[in-house]
Design an enzyme around this catalytic site. Structure first.
Site, PDB file in Angstrom:
ATOM      1  N   ARG A   1     -10.224   0.128  15.603  1.00  0.00           N
ATOM      2  CA  ARG A   1     -10.150   0.874  14.355  1.00  0.00           C
ATOM      3  C   ARG A   1     -11.256   0.375  13.410  1.00  0.00           C
ATOM      4  O   ARG A   1     -12.164   1.109  13.084  1.00  0.00           O
ATOM      5  CB  ARG A   1      -8.755   0.714  13.715  1.00  0.00           C
TER       6      ARG A   1
ATOM      7  N   LYS B   1       0.842  -1.197   0.000  1.00  0.00           N
ATOM      8  CA  LYS B   1       0.000   0.000   0.000  1.00  0.00           C
ATOM      9  C   LYS B   1       0.876   1.246   0.000  1.00  0.00           C
ATOM     10  O   LYS B   1       2.080   1.179   0.260  1.00  0.00           O
ATOM     11  CB  LYS B   1      -0.929  -0.006   1.220  1.00  0.00           C
TER      12      LYS B   1
ATOM     13  N   MET C   1      13.082  24.866  -0.682  1.00  0.00           N
ATOM     14  CA  MET C   1      12.198  23.959  -1.410  1.00  0.00           C
ATOM     15  C   MET C   1      12.989  22.903  -2.182  1.00  0.00           C
ATOM     16  O   MET C   1      12.634  21.722  -2.184  1.00  0.00           O
ATOM     17  CB  MET C   1      11.314  24.741  -2.393  1.00  0.00           C
TER      18      MET C   1
ATOM     19  N   TYR D   1      17.684  31.173   3.957  1.00  0.00           N
ATOM     20  CA  TYR D   1      16.563  32.077   4.226  1.00  0.00           C
ATOM     21  C   TYR D   1      16.511  32.490   5.708  1.00  0.00           C
ATOM     22  O   TYR D   1      16.793  31.694   6.603  1.00  0.00           O
ATOM     23  CB  TYR D   1      15.240  31.393   3.872  1.00  0.00           C
TER      24      TYR D   1
END
Length: 815
Positions: free
Chosen positions: A582, A483, A758, A709
């Site tokens: 769950r 998955k 980024m 930054y």
């Protein structure tokens, strides 16, 4: 195949409208990938879900002038039509006639796993012994097998064909078309098993292929297979292979201690060195040896052929190139079949201009003139702008190619000519035999050198699976969880590898994950753990098996099964609630559950639950309570049902910590990827994933200056700062900047400094000896480990892996 339209009509009792004398050498069934229109007919195949007749106009637009269809369309009056009652049956009837009039020796391969790899291995071993034809790719179905048989020509002496089925009664039709002299049965596993009432029914269906075979070669490790074949075919020549000493062909020595593998073939011994010693590879090697012996190949030559086996490349790679080009890299092998496949792949791209790099075709027993005439015909139909030929042999026939053609003795000559780097806005197909090493051209032409990559070691996955299997009883099944894109590693690539190595089940979270795997050819049973209501139709259509955890889901799925017309008991997997709170049925609901299932065409394939804390030693008492609840409730439900489904509750940490509760199956997830909460277990596992990049630039930053930054990091001395091309868009969380996290260079940990950007981040490399631009940087693997990196991120390894951006290239390696 070489028939006139009139001959085809006579063979198949079809009707002709148009020119009876037109020649048909190829039949295409997908208008999107028609690579040649010369002497090609398009067949419109109608199914319950789609009509091939919708694509007739598209095929005609591509240049096809012969259509095989169940209906005539008068608007295309200039086209020749072959009108048939049923297109699939027409194809099968024509293929049967063609095969039965070919007079070649034939090998038919069927089974659950290993068909394609054995077909390719056999071809590699036999092409220079006999002119040989084989199934392209994994063409083995009701349509694929006939198309494969129609490739046979008068020069072929041997044919090797795969035969695959997914439902009862399919093999009878295929055996009627194709009846091999040598039948080869590979491993029988769980692929397509959901469509059969039992393993026995599956085996009975598979071995129908051997009804008229003279020799049957089969994996005798499966008791039921051995019993059935001996019961039905005792009058034939039977040869069994496998790991058990009762087989006629088996491995005599200890494969993990000795350098070579010694195979006992009846009274003979054949020894050869091997690099891969996993069960699937060695089983396939035993099958290969047995077929080669049956065909009269001498022992010494068999060893030479095994040593010369190449890796089977099953896919082509498309990458973005310099100057707005697309590079299609198929630089591993070259024969006519793979050339046709590459040309089909090429047609999926819409760029109008294209170029081809093509080498000598090595290892084909054919007349050179005829071979390269056929090659040039195929190439000329593609209307390449430029063709670059590499090799002494193919260069002799450069005059056959209509495009602007250049010839070179070797790949280096082409590189030095600079011709390729002048091409703009084209598709460039690299197609060559391995010995010419044209993958070097890919390195020159690709736009991104993929400095940032996620490397996945497939052999390490196999090692980790085998370690967990070593803790289990021999008959215990294993489900692999794939998955969330196999925890970010690539769902299809991992699933394909696991299927090859005989995993019993795959587990996905949502139906669309399973559908995508089915579309790409994964046949192993797939359990959908979170079947959403809108996905039930897709689940049934693609033979997926849903988790059922409530009465609402049960009723809705049953309605979908009824609506689909499915006429057998559809397999479902029932989840029990044992303490995680769950999903799942509670104990007091089991009477109602068993009553609700009565008279429904649903079958509980498995009963399972999930351990919440098997990786937490301090929660052992809670985990044992969960196991006790599961034992009690699953026993009660089984008693009510009157039959015995598979039971499973152990996850990766459960396998290693609560092995006594393995039941019939276990589920492996993060353990497959080499991660365990138990330090002693961790030592036994191999690291699977490496996240790597390179240093883009190194700068000396003076005392008191800032980096990145917001000026979050300021130097207190002249500092050597390296910039690397990976950032939060690649899955690196910003919280590990500013000296929280480290990366590895030359096995030295270097701190991340400043805010993470980024697409980039900066690291202090003062303490890294001999560091230079271009050096490899390890985000995680060993320095730091995945677990250590997760600790920097204040999370778990699962989240780290699933957060890695899709833009990071995945590379699959085998050490």
């Amino acid at each position: 195949m070489n028939y006139t339209v009139q001959e085809i009509a006579a063979i198949t009792n079809a009707q002709i409208i148009g020119d009876k004398e037109l020649l048909v050498k190829n039949i295409a069934f997908d208008s999107r990938i028609i690579y040649s229109t010369k002497n090609t007919a398009f067949i419109a195949i109608n199914t319950k879900k789609n009509s091939g007749e919708k694509f007739i106009e598209s095929a005609i637009d591509r240049g096809i002038n012969i259509i095989i269809s169940e209906h005539y369309d008068p608007q295309f009056e200039d086209i020749t039509w072959i009108i048939v009652e049923n297109a699939v049956e027409f194809l099968q009837k024509l293929a049967k006639y063609h095969f039965e009039n070919s007079h070649l020796q034939s090998i038919g391969i069927t089974g659950s796993n290993g068909k394609t790899i054995l077909k390719e291995w056999l071809y590699q071993c036999l092409w220079n012994e006999f002119p040989t034809v084989k199934s392209p790719k994994s063409f083995n179905s009701q349509i694929g097998l006939p198309l494969s048989l129609l490739q046979i020509n008068s020069t072929h002496q041997l044919g090797i064909f795969e035969v695959g089925i997914s439902k009862p009664h399919e093999m009878e039709k295929l055996e009627n078309i194709f009846h091999p002299q040598i039948g080869l049965l590979t491993h029988i596993g769980s692929a397509h098993a959901a469509n059969f009432e039992s393993e026995e029914e599956l085996i009975n269906e598979k071995i129908k292929l051997f009804k008229d075979s003279k020799t049957i070669i089969y994996n005798g490790d499966n008791f039921l297979v051995d019993h059935k074949i001996k019961e039905l075919y005792s009058s034939k020549k039977l040869i069994s292979y496998g790991f058990k000493k009762e087989n006629q062909v088996f491995i005599k020595n200890d494969i993990f201690k000795d350098e070579s593998v010694i195979v006992k073939y009846f009274d003979e011994e054949i020894a050869f060195p091997v690099h891969q010693r996993d069960e699937a590879t060695l089983t396939n090697a035993l099958a290969l040896i047995t077929v080669l012996k049956e065909l009269g190949i001498e022992n010494q030559k068999i060893v030479e052929k095994i040593n010369a086996l190449k890796a089977i490349e099953m896919r082509l790679e498309a990458i973005e190139g310099i100057k707005s080009n697309i590079i299609i890299n198929d630089s591993f092998n070259l024969d006519l079949d793979s050339l046709k496949t590459a040309l089909q792949f090429l047609n999926e791209y819409k760029k109008s201009k294209k170029s081809l790099v093509l080498t000598d075709i090595v290892g084909v027993n054919s007349n050179s003139q005829e071979l390269y005439e056929e090659v040039s015909d195929l190439v000329n139909e593609q209307r390449f702008d430029s063709v670059f030929l590499i090799g002494h042999e193919i260069s002799k026939f450069s005059g056959l190619f209509k495009a602007k053609t250049f010839t070179f003795i070797n790949t280096q000559e082409l590189i030095e000519s600079k011709h390729l780097t002048e091409i703009e806005n084209q598709i460039i197909l690299l197609k060559g035999a391995r010995k010419f090493e044209i993958e070097k051209l890919k390195d020159i032409l690709e736009l991104r050198k993929h400095d940032t990559v996620l490397e996945i070691n497939l052999n390490a996955i196999l090692h980790n699976i085998n370690y967990h299997k070593s803790l289990l009883k021999p008959g215990t099944k294993m489900m692999a969880m794939v998955k969330a894109n196999s925890y970010g590693l690539g769902s299809y690539e991992i699933s394909e590898f696991l299927q090859h190595h005989h995993i019993d089940y795959l587990g996905v979270a949502f139906a669309d994950e399973g559908v995508e795997l089915r579309k790409k050819g994964i046949t192993t049973p797939i359990v959908v753990m979170n079947p959403e209501q809108h996905s039930y139709e897709a689940i049934i259509e693609y033979n997926l098996e849903p988790e059922i955890y409530s009465f609402r889901v049960l009723e809705l799925f049953y309605e979908a099964v009824q609506k689909s017309g499915y006429d057998k008991k559809y397999p479902i997997h029932v989840k029990l609630e044992t303490g995680m709170h769950r999903l799942g049925f509670k104990g007091f609901e089991l009477d109602q559950l068993s009553e609700t299932l009565e008279n429904k065409n649903l079958k509980i394939q498995s009963i399972f639950s999930h351990l919440s804390s098997s990786d937490v030693p301090t929660e052992k008492e809670f985990t044992l309570n969960q196991l006790e609840t599961f034992e009690k409730n699953s026993n009660y439900l089984i008693e009510k049902l009157g039959y015995q489904p598979i039971r499973h509750i152990l996850n990766s940490s459960g396998i290693t910590s609560y092995t006594d509760h393995q039941y019939d199956m276990v589920r492996i997830g993060i353990g497959m990827l080499g991660e365990s909460a138990n330090p002693e277990i961790q030592k036994q596992l191999q690291s699977v994933v490496s996240f790597k990049t390179v240093i883009s630039q190194i700068s000396l930053v003076e005392n008191g200056e800032s980096v990145g930054y917001s000026r979050k990091y300021k130097t207190d001395h002249q500092t050597k700062i390296a910039t690397i091309p990976v950032g939060y868009a690649d899955g690196i969380p910003r919280l590990i900047g500013n000296q929280v996290g480290n990366v590895g260079i030359h096995k030295v940990l270097a701190p991340i400094v400043g805010n993470i950007c980024m697409d980039m981040m900066m690291i202090n490399v003062d303490n890294v000896p001999n560091v230079k631009e271009g050096d490899t940087v390890t985000i995680f693997n060993a320095y730091p480990s995945l677990k250590e990196f997760a600790a920097y991120c204040k999370t778990i390894t699962y989240e780290v892996l699933t957060s890695i951006s899709p833009r990071v290239k995945r590379i699959y390696i085998k050490d």
